[in-house]
Design a protein around this motif. Sequence first.
Motif, short mmCIF file in Angstrom:
data_model
loop_
_atom_site.label_atom_id
_atom_site.label_comp_id
_atom_site.label_asym_id
_atom_site.label_seq_id
_atom_site.Cartn_x
_atom_site.Cartn_y
_atom_site.Cartn_z
N GLY A 165 5.34 -7.94 -4.06
CA GLY A 165 5.71 -8.00 -2.66
C GLY A 165 6.33 -6.71 -2.16
N LYS A 166 7.16 -6.08 -2.99
CA LYS A 166 7.78 -4.83 -2.60
C LYS A 166 6.75 -3.72 -2.38
N LEU A 167 5.63 -3.83 -3.06
CA LEU A 167 4.59 -2.80 -2.93
C LEU A 167 3.78 -2.95 -1.65
N ALA A 168 4.12 -3.91 -0.81
CA ALA A 168 3.40 -4.10 0.44
C ALA A 168 3.59 -2.93 1.41
N THR A 169 4.60 -2.11 1.19
CA THR A 169 4.80 -0.92 2.02
C THR A 169 4.66 0.37 1.20
N PHE A 170 3.90 0.28 0.12
CA PHE A 170 3.59 1.46 -0.69
C PHE A 170 2.14 1.85 -0.44
N TYR A 171 1.92 3.09 0.03
CA TYR A 171 0.60 3.56 0.43
C TYR A 171 0.14 4.70 -0.48
N VAL A 172 -1.16 4.76 -0.70
CA VAL A 172 -1.74 5.72 -1.65
C VAL A 172 -2.38 6.88 -0.90
N VAL A 173 -2.00 8.10 -1.31
CA VAL A 173 -2.58 9.34 -0.79
C VAL A 173 -3.10 10.14 -1.97
N PRO A 174 -3.87 11.19 -1.74
CA PRO A 174 -4.36 12.01 -2.87
C PRO A 174 -3.22 12.57 -3.70
N ALA A 175 -3.44 12.71 -4.99
CA ALA A 175 -2.41 13.19 -5.91
C ALA A 175 -1.95 14.60 -5.57
N SER A 176 -2.78 15.35 -4.87
CA SER A 176 -2.45 16.75 -4.55
C SER A 176 -1.42 16.90 -3.44
N VAL A 177 -1.11 15.83 -2.73
CA VAL A 177 -0.17 15.92 -1.61
C VAL A 177 1.25 16.14 -2.12
N ALA A 178 1.88 17.19 -1.66
CA ALA A 178 3.23 17.53 -2.11
C ALA A 178 4.26 16.58 -1.51
N THR A 179 5.45 16.61 -2.07
CA THR A 179 6.53 15.74 -1.59
C THR A 179 6.78 15.95 -0.11
N THR A 180 6.84 17.20 0.30
CA THR A 180 6.96 17.53 1.72
C THR A 180 5.70 18.30 2.11
N ASP A 181 4.86 17.68 2.91
CA ASP A 181 3.59 18.30 3.30
C ASP A 181 3.25 17.85 4.71
N ALA A 182 3.94 18.43 5.69
CA ALA A 182 3.76 18.03 7.09
C ALA A 182 2.35 18.32 7.58
N ALA A 183 1.75 19.40 7.10
CA ALA A 183 0.42 19.79 7.56
C ALA A 183 -0.61 18.74 7.18
N PHE A 184 -0.52 18.20 5.97
CA PHE A 184 -1.48 17.19 5.53
C PHE A 184 -1.46 15.97 6.44
N PHE A 185 -0.27 15.56 6.87
CA PHE A 185 -0.15 14.33 7.64
C PHE A 185 -0.40 14.52 9.13
N GLN A 186 -0.79 15.72 9.53
CA GLN A 186 -1.25 15.88 10.90
C GLN A 186 -2.64 15.26 11.06
N LYS A 187 -3.45 15.38 10.00
CA LYS A 187 -4.77 14.75 9.98
C LYS A 187 -5.07 14.36 8.54
N PRO A 188 -4.42 13.31 8.04
CA PRO A 188 -4.43 12.99 6.62
C PRO A 188 -5.74 12.41 6.11
N VAL A 189 -5.93 12.52 4.82
CA VAL A 189 -7.03 11.89 4.11
C VAL A 189 -6.49 10.61 3.48
N GLY A 190 -7.16 9.50 3.74
CA GLY A 190 -6.73 8.23 3.19
C GLY A 190 -7.91 7.38 2.80
N SER A 191 -7.65 6.20 2.28
CA SER A 191 -8.72 5.29 1.90
C SER A 191 -8.67 4.00 2.70
N GLY A 192 -7.97 4.03 3.84
CA GLY A 192 -7.89 2.87 4.72
C GLY A 192 -9.09 2.78 5.64
N PRO A 193 -9.11 1.82 6.54
CA PRO A 193 -10.28 1.58 7.38
C PRO A 193 -10.55 2.65 8.44
#
Length: 506
Positions: A165-193
Amino acid sequence: MFRALRSRALTAMIILAPAALAGCTDASTGSGSGSGSGEITVAGTYPIESLDPHGPQGGGTGTQLAARELFSRLVRPKADGTLEGDLATAWKPDATATQWTFTLREGVKFSDGKAVTGADVAASFKRLIDNKGTNAANFPGYTMTATSDSEVVLKATKPDAAVPGKLATFYVVPASVATTDAAFFQKPVGSGPFTVEKFTPSQTLTLVPNKNYYAGAPKVTRVTIRKMPELAARLTALRTGEADVVWGIPDDQLGQMQSDSKLTVETVPSTAVFTMWFNSSTPALREAAVRRALWQAVDFQTIVKQLYPQTGGLADAPVSPITLGYVAQQPVTYDPNAAKAALTAAGFDFSKKLRLQFANAEFRQFNQAVVSDLAKIGVQVDLLEKEQAVFTKDLLALNWDINFQQLSNPTFDAANTLGRLYPCAAKRNGYCNPQLDQLLSAAGSSPDQAERVKLYGQASQIIWQDAVGMFPMAVKYAYAWNKRLEGFTPDPNGLPDFSTAQVRGS
């Protein structure tokens, strides 16, 4: 009285709102940006400040809404709170529930075409922990290891039956994404719909289908989530066709929505509870007798009935009835005379003001009513409406005496609220009770669901009787959407999924 005042204020706002929307909508046809072929527009209440679900702003409602569309999770809750697999097809604990093994779905790809592997899942979990975000507190000292491309193992520091249940707010991103990576999350790569077409922080997020989504690309061609914090603007946009979906509709507007033949209106129970913590570290509020008396001085039953006749009900527990761990408690009876006598007997200083903080204008009238009732017995309160960022900072710093929040629980499990927010180590409200800590620890570790509910019920009784806070209302969410939109399902956490929706005839 409260309802009448609220209705007049909202009516005035709605009369003014169309001018602000002029040029965006053809009101004569009811056709706006939300009614293009296969496209939908969502009128969002809260800003999406970031797309990083595990960053500093990851716990925000707007970010969580976006994350569900962009990223996959190991598991996800259905509308009734039961869990289903997302990236995981199976999960099981060892005999002590200190180790959980997750089998991953085969053939899942990120939106850029690369395979999702166990290494991505494990790295995302480490990133969550390293960022020390809101959800990280659920996993103190926990680690996750990829044992293969199709399996990960989570190791806990203590028995933890609530891990899925706790993992319901855990999301998966590519392993290459750094701890702080603001640029990636401007247009992120994900596996969602969905993937991001355009993102303007705090204003607009435009989503398009992810052609690589393992469950098949969504049938809508575009979803635009537009920030509209003012209620009047959201409702006007829905009526004129500029928006297709709105939620968080107040009771005094529901009648108009329900009478509109172009709209579908539905009210659903939620995991949210109005929660008004007392800061038990404040000298004036250290005694449980004082906190109970203050609770007894507020006529919550009347306030809820007048302001929220359809979307609220008097709460009888610190968590909502659809949360695992809910056990009803004895209602607190409104008795202002007894409350004042108890405060006087406890030596309460009526000359000093208490600070009640909250964020978001939609809760202003409710808190004003609370302040008014306390004033009737001579308790003075400064009502402090704060910007969200200031509110959060002051909340964590305990820079308040009474704190109002609408606390929802996206995991549907009391481990995420009672277990995370009420132990001494959490330091969230100045309250510390070793007996409560023991109950919460036992409830979190027991593999027996009935035993967990029993233990959370005992913990709730302590929280309730010691008046760690006041718990006025269990919340229902009211949704309204254009009838041309099919396959849309209201969400109990105010975080709807648009991947199953489609526009009629498109």
